[in-house]
Write an enzyme that holds these catalytic residues in place. Structure first.
Site, PDB file in Angstrom:
ATOM      1  N   TYR A 129       5.993   8.569   4.974  1.00  0.00           N
ATOM      2  CA  TYR A 129       4.755   9.041   4.359  1.00  0.00           C
ATOM      3  C   TYR A 129       3.659   8.007   4.602  1.00  0.00           C
ATOM      4  CZ  TYR A 129       1.443  11.293   1.344  1.00  0.00           C
ATOM      5  OH  TYR A 129       0.321  11.944   0.897  1.00  0.00           O
ATOM      6  N   GLN A 258      -4.685 -10.373  -4.102  1.00  0.00           N
ATOM      7  CA  GLN A 258      -3.752  -9.432  -4.724  1.00  0.00           C
ATOM      8  C   GLN A 258      -4.487  -8.458  -5.634  1.00  0.00           C
ATOM      9  OE1 GLN A 258      -0.577  -9.502  -3.802  1.00  0.00           O
ATOM     10  NE2 GLN A 258      -0.247  -7.608  -4.899  1.00  0.00           N
ATOM     11  N   HIS A 261      -6.042  -5.004  -4.491  1.00  0.00           N
ATOM     12  CA  HIS A 261      -5.221  -3.831  -4.195  1.00  0.00           C
ATOM     13  C   HIS A 261      -5.574  -2.658  -5.113  1.00  0.00           C
ATOM     14  CE1 HIS A 261      -2.370  -4.692  -1.043  1.00  0.00           C
ATOM     15  NE2 HIS A 261      -2.125  -5.886  -1.546  1.00  0.00           N
ATOM     16  N   GLU A 326       7.186  -9.196  -7.138  1.00  0.00           N
ATOM     17  CA  GLU A 326       7.239  -8.695  -5.758  1.00  0.00           C
ATOM     18  C   GLU A 326       7.004  -9.850  -4.776  1.00  0.00           C
ATOM     19  OE1 GLU A 326       4.785  -5.349  -3.118  1.00  0.00           O
ATOM     20  OE2 GLU A 326       3.932  -6.154  -4.969  1.00  0.00           O
ATOM     21  N   HIS A 327       5.934 -10.610  -4.997  1.00  0.00           N
ATOM     22  CA  HIS A 327       5.598 -11.761  -4.155  1.00  0.00           C
ATOM     23  C   HIS A 327       5.553 -13.017  -5.030  1.00  0.00           C
ATOM     24  CE1 HIS A 327       3.262  -8.267  -2.468  1.00  0.00           C
ATOM     25  NE2 HIS A 327       3.950  -8.610  -1.399  1.00  0.00           N
ATOM     26  N   ASP A 360       2.117  -9.803   4.438  1.00  0.00           N
ATOM     27  CA  ASP A 360       1.587  -8.438   4.498  1.00  0.00           C
ATOM     28  C   ASP A 360       1.419  -7.958   5.933  1.00  0.00           C
ATOM     29  OD1 ASP A 360       1.433  -7.946   1.819  1.00  0.00           O
ATOM     30  OD2 ASP A 360      -0.691  -8.414   1.615  1.00  0.00           O
ATOM     31  N   HIS A 419      47.260  15.578  -6.913  1.00  0.00           N
ATOM     32  CA  HIS A 419      47.056  14.337  -6.173  1.00  0.00           C
ATOM     33  C   HIS A 419      48.393  13.617  -5.975  1.00  0.00           C
ATOM     34  CE1 HIS A 419      42.807  14.941  -6.949  1.00  0.00           C
ATOM     35  NE2 HIS A 419      42.483  13.822  -6.292  1.00  0.00           N
TER      36      HIS A 419
END
Length: 429
Positions: A129, A258, A261, A326-327, A360, A419
């Site tokens: 996407y 950051q 964003h 995340e970072h 990035d 079984h």
């Protein structure tokens, strides 16, 4: 503006606010998206055409869903030469990194000639996407396509809203450089549904990756199980862990990068030095004056930004682990020692000359990373997301004769007599 926080009570409040930013369970959104997904599943191309007209203002016939390669090339030709050079460098670096993630199958011999193993094979088709508008990033195209290609995925299909390629030549150039030409100009939750279940014009895939808005994220959550997904990503975030050796202007620039964003992005400094904290806040205000996304940044920093002053690096690392960012940038005298105390982070950037922006765009490791504390249990997008692992079991007659009674004992303990019989019957005759 960004707040300096020293006391424990205020720290707890801010942490709760930052960690609460993730993709929340929204019943109304889920119901709306579920209706779209089910409609596409039921009506196929007709539903895709209707939603494209409704949400994007473009009426397309099913034959027009797929982008002509000539249109892709025409858009890519308008890409700036320096951007094209940077894209090529990025593709080389990202591919080189992911080549190291290749996985091989294996097999070993256990007792009495039994062989066990694992076969590793790529999924047959992956869907990417690509969002439109201001969120259409050529770097994300590289980060999603390259690991799929390294894994050996035979078919990579892209869905993106109408106008994306015409309005963003760099995205078209990235796709062309990567050799991806199966592109459909449909977007939103309806595109995710088409990839997951297939329509007459959009064949289904096995794994869906790539960023998108909350409708796309909700659709990916709903179709998981019918297909694999990378993650349901939340807002982006960075934490900078720094001591008195760090430069305030560097840190301020990284926090601002950051925050631009979006209003829900989070930019946090954790430092042992109160003087550095004050200088960073001043630098943020100074640098912010010239940035075009100033209003977005101001809201992000006010709501989800913070400068936490801690007693020592050990305490700072524990705060980092609570955020599981995340970072994570570490700018301290001994970054390796600090990193050894960090248990949860999506990616770690070492030293004053490794801003998060290198990850990035150019360094090579994937920038699709766990957000909202998910670094506690998940990892960056990689080759493994496009691979299947199939177990291999080979028993000899002798080994089955030796172990069938044990198999039967466990099966009978679970009330599964058939079984047990399937193992014991092989002892007869």
């Amino acid at each position: 503006m960004i707040e300096i926080i020293r006391d424990e009570r205020r720290r707890g409040e801010k942490l709760a606010r930052i960690l609460g930013r993730g993709v929340a369970a929204d019943a109304a959104l889920a119901a709306l998206v579920a209706g779209i997904v089910e409609d596409v599943r039921r009506r196929g191309d007709a539903a895709l055409a209707d939603y494209t007209e409704r949400f994007d203002g473009v009426r397309l016939r099913p034959a027009e869903f797929r982008v002509e390669e000539s249109a892709l090339r025409a858009s890519a030709a308008r890409c700036d030469a320096r951007v094209l050079e940077a894209l090529r460098a990025s593709i080389r670096n990202v591919r080189a990194f992911h080549e190291h993630e290749r996985a091989e199958g294996w097999e070993f011999e256990a007792a009495r000639g039994v062989r066990l193993g694992q076969r590793v094979t790529p999924v047959e088709a992956a869907g990417l996407y690509v969002p439109g508008g201001t969120a259409s990033y050529p770097s994300s195209v590289v980060m999603n396509v390259v690991p799929a290609q390294v894994a050996g995925v035979a078919r990579v299909a892209v869905v993106t809203p109408p106008r994306t390629l015409a309005e963003t030549p760099a995205v078209a150039a990235a796709l062309l450089e990567l050799g991806v030409t199966e592109i459909y100009q449909v977007g939103g939750a309806q595109a995710v549904a088409a990839l997951a279940y297939g329509t007459a014009s959009v064949p289904r895939v096995d794994v869906i990756t790539g960023p998108g808005n909350r409708y796309v994220a909700a659709a990916k959550r709903l179709v998981y199980g019918a297909v694999g997904i990378d993650s349901v990503a939340g807002p982006s975030e960075v934490v900078v862990l720094a001591d008195a050796s760090a430069r305030a202007d560097f840190i301020a620039a990284d926090l601002l990068a950051q925050a631009e964003h979006g209003e829900d992005a989070s930019a946090v400094l954790v430092t042992t030095d109160a003087g550095l904290a004050a200088r960073v806040v001043s630098e943020v205000a100074r640098q912010l004056e010239t940035l075009p996304r100033r209003e977005i940044i101001e809201r992000s920093l006010a709501d989800f930004g913070a400068v936490f002053v801690v007693e020592d690096i050990e305490g700072g690392c524990e705060l980092v682990n609570r955020l599981a960012p995340e970072h994570l940038e570490i700018i301290t005298r001994d970054a390796d020692a600090a990193a050894a105390r960090v248990r949860h982070a999506g990616a770690i950037f070492f030293g004053p000359h490794t801003p998060e922006a290198v990850g990035d765009y150019l360094a090579g490791p994937n920038h699709v990373l766990p957000t909202g504390g998910a670094a506690r249990f998940s990892s960056a997008l990689g080759v493994h997301d496009f691979l299947r692992r199939t177990s291999i079991v080979r028993y000899t007659r002798e080994e089955l004769r030796a172990t069938a009674p044990l198999i039967a004992a466990l099966a009978e303990a679970e009330g599964l007599d058939a079984h047990a019989r399937s193992a014991l019957i092989r002892l007869e005759g």
